[in-house]
Design an enzyme around this catalytic site. Structure first.
Site, mmCIF file in Angstrom:
data_model
loop_
_atom_site.group_PDB
_atom_site.id
_atom_site.type_symbol
_atom_site.label_atom_id
_atom_site.label_comp_id
_atom_site.label_asym_id
_atom_site.label_seq_id
_atom_site.Cartn_x
_atom_site.Cartn_y
_atom_site.Cartn_z
ATOM 1 N N CYS B 455 0.837 -1.212 0.000
ATOM 2 C CA CYS B 455 0.000 0.000 0.000
ATOM 3 C C CYS B 455 0.860 1.245 0.000
ATOM 4 O O CYS B 455 0.848 2.033 -0.919
ATOM 5 C CB CYS B 455 -0.849 0.066 1.259
ATOM 6 N N GLU B 457 4.239 1.295 1.801
ATOM 7 C CA GLU B 457 5.463 1.040 2.541
ATOM 8 C C GLU B 457 6.700 1.368 1.706
ATOM 9 O O GLU B 457 6.944 0.730 0.696
ATOM 10 C CB GLU B 457 5.510 -0.448 2.947
#
Lengths: 295, 824
Positions: B455, B457
């Site tokens: 997502c 990171e």
């Protein structure tokens, strides 16, 4: 110290001048436009809007009311004592006060929060209302303050005030959004409660100072959206060396506020059709002026 | 990296124009994708199980390598009509392979319809044929009883940690008990350069030089052998596709297609074995490596990193020698994108609520800056953006790196794609991410060259072992337990002994109790995730992935043994701003203003704000909580500073915790926080009673670092100002901010200019990330009742985009209730 009576400060306003702006809605207005979308702005005193949908019927407003039996909701408009106890007693946010006093410093605190957005977008602050000129001393002081903070300022005005007041209000303002409701004084009188001679005179004087002006017109079907009226508007702009006209099509979003204030005089007007709007935009553009819907 | 163009070419700009459609081939492949329903595929599970039955007794890493070899050698392969890039995760497109080595109990139950059969799921349904079902239930699943990762985790897990996670749900880590972790960017750059043959040579050299009389070195021997087996297997998989393409070419009557098939055959015979030498070879090579890694392990978020940078030289060369036009490149990217969409991961029913829309989170990063601080955007960046814009599909998760020097032109083109409502690209700021990475030990060069994984990171390319995905800690649950003196009211389980709300004499007391619970659950979450990693190391080592992560080959260690250059374990906080709002309500209403007593508030919470016999009544108290206490997202200091305090406390404590690789070689070896909540905010709320912010029992909590749905009422600039008070630099695992905009806000050139300005403003305020949902609420409402008309309607969930109609009802509802910003 002058204090402003403000009914709303709206952040991320995109339609009152360039970029991302904060619009300051000042209370009080000399006109009574029949199509007014901010009816809570007309009176200078504290009013109360009652949002029926939010009301949970707890009755805490009645409990705190100094009147013997509490006020009767809805329909009650202005508390005789300008009292706001009921507003503060409501846990559901169903009662909204329409006036808050701000010093220039307090307003500056609120305005400067979005300074990053103004600089990135070419935005700033816009005074609106109500009628900004109704509180011209406050506007003058505030505008001077924003000027020193390097924040761009705009004002939206109907132009209905003595010239001295008008000039005092706008001297430190960068951009003027000048509302024209109608160019025929009698019709103007009919729908706003005042003639337009003073307004047009102020526009002329203002144009002579070299201030940047944009003409804005709230377009109401059948009242001021005619081709002929648009021609006169173009002529007015040219005569005053104004380069831009914004068309603000009528909307009925003020209706719930009319009801919440307990007013029973809401009259629904019609928005000009999209084809009509596009036609007028083209017409204005052909005359060499810039024009957009919404502004 | 070759000479970068600072000005976008007119040809690329024209391709971006809305009037240009994708080529008919692409339209056809896209249509076929939507016509094909996701299904459960059995071949991987069958082959894996057979192999394991044959290799009992061998070291696990070799067994895993041999199993992957068998799969890659024997799984059915296919080439669809019109495809230019080939390979698949399963025997059919949109098929989801089964990974029995991780867990089988859930699979058995769901095949039997408990709690819901795969085809009957409200969200993310899968077709399962009777034969597949029978084979799984009768032949495959029974073998695995007692032999899976899940069994090992359960046998290792301290009882208290299991209770804290699985029963109390102070954090939720259930997804990693039954599947792999993934979450990294493999070293694609190296494979493009040296090929898998280069990897094999390197492993062979290490093997040759081992001093087997040294016990430490002896231990490395199976690792190198496993690496060589998997690398060779991947090569042979490509060669199988090469033969199939040649075979198809032999019977193909259309001369154009015949030529394409022969070209596919040539490319697959060459890569990934050998270095890629042109653009098509490079993309096909990436795809093969990605497929191999995802067949080895079902961990998701195997991301691509900065493709516009490392593919640029191939692109420039193709344009220069005239072998490809920009339109050809776009077509290849389109094929690549569609291929990624056809990959699917089978999740258990409960976790479909955490990861709605069955995403694989194959993130692809563009933009950002070069090592010497120049704008890295090039024509290929625009073409990647263009591919996403034209296809309107959810994978890959396209992200753009922002830095202060990014051009308004590129940002404007991004804004135009955002305006279409795709939820992409998500935008990340170098200005916060790079310092956040330096703060935990990354070198400047590796930090500047980061890509996004999953997502949100941020990760270096080909250098991190993982694992970013970990438990979802739930601060709102922790607060609920704190207010109940350490007892979980839902399960009756006592976690600690503390003061109840009615015993807290000051707000400081409340904070102390809350921090006590944060300490407790942080410890349990660390134990839980470390147990999972121990099991991963022993039960599901990944030789193929390890062979393409820097450090592993040199150290002779698999990732989970501490092979990677960097290593951190994550953990995604769910409901952070909700917890801040709840604390703020207690502070404001009880301790600051005295409008409510502790007893009144505690009673209202215990009765879900529904007791009408009290004065004030339950609902009145709820309204006070909603309206009289500041909420995060409105630039209101009391709420914002509590969100900041929670962040500082949690992040600081968390980064002190060690993971299982600490001290074994990698830089890091610690835990890092993030707010990559995916859709976990919905199920997390199921187990939490009424909270002091006015939220009722079972309602969702907040997602990411976004404001709680409907509570940000001052517009996006106020939300940005609230966000700016959070120490985002302390969230190296990634911060997630959702902003929902009404489409009318973005009309015309002015709308684009304002969106660009808004994005810059957000990053001036030190935001880390932002993603936008630009969909008219009316359309969502209509799509909910007439899903058949909206098969390709995309919404942003949290950190990724998903097809709206595939989402579970509660998640649809949650998305619709997020505040929509539109302005007069």
């Amino acid at each position: 110290m002058t204090r402003g009576v403000i009914f709303d400060i709206q952040k991320f306003s995109l339609n009152d001048g360039s970029g991302i702006r904060t619009t300051v809605f000042l209370k009080g207005c000399p006109l009574r436009c029949a199509w007014c979308s901010n009816p809570e702005s007309q009176e200078t005193g504290l009013q109360r809007i009652y949002w029926k949908k939010k009301c949970i019927g707890c009755g805490r407003c009645v409990r705190v009311c100094p009147k013997e039996k509490g006020c009767q909701l809805p329909g009650y408009i202005v508390c005789e004592n300008q009292c706001d106890l009921c507003i503060h007693a409501c846990p559901a946010g169903a009662l909204q006060g329409t006036a808050k006093l701000y010093s220039v410093g307090e307003l500056a605190e609120a305005i400067k929060q979005d300074v990053r957005a103004y600089y990135r977008s070419g935005g700033g602050v816009t005074f609106s209302g109500g009628e900004s000129l109704f509180q011209w001393q406050f506007v003058r002081e505030a505008a001077r303050c924003f000027n020193s903070m390097l924040i761009h300022s705009a004002i939206e005005t109907c132009g209905f005030a003595p010239w001295e007041q008008m000039w005092n209000a706008v001297e430190f303002i960068d951009l003027i959004l000048f509302d024209i409701k109608h160019l025929d004084s009698a019709i103007h009188q009919k729908y706003t409660g005042a003639p337009n001679e003073l307004i047009l005179e102020n526009l002329k004087k203002l144009a002579e100072t070299g201030k940047e002006i944009i003409i804005r017109i709230p377009l109401i079907q059948g009242i001021n959206d005619g081709e002929d009226h648009t021609d006169r508007l173009i002529w007015l702009a040219r005569e005053n060396n104004i380069k831009e006209i914004h068309l603000l099509p009528y909307h009925a979003w003020g209706k719930p506020k009319h009801e919440g204030l307990g007013y029973d005089n809401f009259h629904k007007f019609e928005r000009p059709a999209d084809e009509k709007l596009n036609f007028l935009i083209k017409k204005i553009s052909r005359s060499g002026l810039q024009s957009v819907i919404g502004g | 990296m070759g000479a970068q163009l600072t000005l976008i070419s007119n040809e690329v700009l024209e391709l971006l124009d809305d009037s240009i459609n994708v080529r008919p081939r692409i339209q056809k492949l896209r249509k076929e994708f939507f016509n094909k329903a996701p299904s459960v595929c059995v071949q991987r599970a069958r082959l894996y199980t057979k192999s394991h039955q044959e290799t009992e007794g061998k070291p696990m890493i070799l067994r895993r390598a041999l199993a992957l070899e068998k799969i890659l050698n024997e799984i059915d392969i296919y080439i669809l009509d019109g495809e230019l890039l080939v390979g698949s995760l399963s025997e059919t497109p949109r098929g989801a392979s089964v990974f029995p080595e991780f867990a089988v109990n859930w699979l058995r139950e769901e095949l039997k319809g408990n709690p819901v059969a795969f085809p009957d799921r409200g969200g993310d349904p899968y077709a399962v044929s009777e034969e597949v079902k029978k084979e799984l239930l009768e032949d495959i699943i029974p073998y695995w009883y007692g032999k899976t990762h899940e069994d090992r985790v359960k046998s290792l897990m301290p009882e208290e940690s299991w209770r804290a996670g699985m029963e109390v749900k102070g954090f939720d880590d259930s997804w990693l008990v039954i599947s792999g972790d993934g979450h990294t960017i493999p070293d694609y750059i190296k494979v493009l350069k040296v090929g898998m043959a280069g990897i094999i040579r390197e492993a062979e050299d290490h093997l040759k030089n081992l001093d087997l009389a040294e016990p430490d070195e002896l231990a490395k021997e199976p690792f190198y052998r496993a690496v060589i087996i998997t690398a060779k297997a991947l090569i042979s998989y490509a060669k199988r596709l090469s033969s199939l393409a040649a075979e198809k070419a032999g019977t193909e009557t259309d001369p154009v297609r015949k030529k394409e098939l022969l070209e596919i055959s040539r490319v697959c015979a060459k890569v990934p074995e050998h270095p890629a030498e042109n653009f098509k070879e490079a993309v096909q090579s990436l795809l093969f490596l990605n497929i191999g890694i995802q067949m080895e392990n079902n961990g998701h978020s195997i991301s691509f990193g900065r493709v516009d940078q490392y593919l640029y030289s191939y692109y420039a060369q193709a344009l220069a020698d005239g072998s490809l036009s920009n339109e050809d490149v776009l077509e290849l990217l389109n094929c690549f994108w569609i291929k990624l969409n056809s990959f699917s991961k089978l999740r258990d029913f409960d976790n479909t609520k955490f990861f709605v829309g069955n995403p694989l989170f194959q993130n692809l990063t563009i933009g950002g800056q070069t090592l010497d601080g120049r704008d890295a955007v090039n024509d290929l960046s625009y073409l990647c953006l263009c591919s996403t814009k034209k296809l309107k599909m959810v994978q890959p998760s396209l992200v753009v790196r922002y830095f202060n020097g990014i051009s308004n032109q590129f940002l404007g083109e991004c804004a135009k794609v955002i305006r279409t409502g795709l939820g992409m690209p998500a935008i990340f700021s170098d200005e916060v991410i790079i310092p956040s990475m330096l703060n935990i030990g990354y070198s400047m060069d590796d930090a500047v060259d980061y890509g996004i994984v999953g997502c949100v990171e941020p990760a270096p390319q080909g250098k991190i072992g993982g694992r970013y995905g970990a438990a979802f800690p739930s601060p709102v649950k922790m607060l609920e337990i704190a207010l109940n003196g350490g007892l979980d009211p839902r399960t009756g389980i006592r976690c600690t002994n503390g003061k109840k709300l009615v015993e807290c004499e000051s707000f400081d007391d409340v904070m102390e109790q809350f921090k006590g619970q944060m300490d407790y659950f942080l410890k349990q979450h660390v134990i839980f995730d470390n147990v999972i990693d121990i099991s991963y190391r022993d039960m599901t080592p990944n030789p193929l992935l390890s062979s393409v992560i820097e450090g592993c080959l040199d150290r002779g260690k698999e990732i989970k043994e501490g092979g990677a250059k960097y290593d951190f374990t994550g953990g995604q906080i769910v409901g952070l701003t909700c917890a801040a709002n709840a604390l703020c309500a207690l502070k404001t209403l009880i301790y600051d203003s005295g409008k409510l007593t502790k007893e009144q508030f505690a009673h209202a919470l215990a009765t879900n704000y529904e007791d009408n016999s009290t004065d004030p009544k339950g609902e009145e108290i709820r309204q006070m909580a909603l309206n009289w206490a500041p909420k995060f997202g409105n630039n209101d200091d009391p709420a914002d500073s509590l969100a900041s305090e929670i962040t500082r406390y949690w992040a600081t404590e968390k980064m002190k915790q060690k993971n299982t690789r600490y001290g074994k070689g990698p830089i890091g070896g610690r835990f890092i926080p993030s707010t990559a909540t995916v859709s976990a905010n919905v199920p997390s709320g199921y187990v939490i009673g009424a909270t002091p912010d006015g939220r009722k029992s079972g309602d969702p909590v907040s997602e990411g670092i976004s404001a709680y749905r409907g509570s940000d009422k001052q517009g996006p600039t106020a939300l940005i100002n609230s966000l700016g008070k959070i120490p985002n630099t302390l969230m190296p695992g990634g911060q997630l901010l959702n902003v929902k905009l009404n489409p009318s806000t973005l009309e015309g050139d002015k709308g684009i200019q304002n969106l660009v300005a808004l994005i810059r403003t957000l990053f001036d305020a030190k935001g880390m990330h932002v993603q936008f949902n630009v969909v008219d609420k009316k359309i969502l409402e209509d799509a909910r009742s007439h899903g058949e008309n909206y098969q390709d309607l995309i919404v942003r969930v949290a950190g990724y985009s998903a097809f709206f109609v595939t989402l579970d009802k509660d998640v649809q509802e949650d998305i619709m209730m997020r505040t929509e910003h539109s302005f007069a």
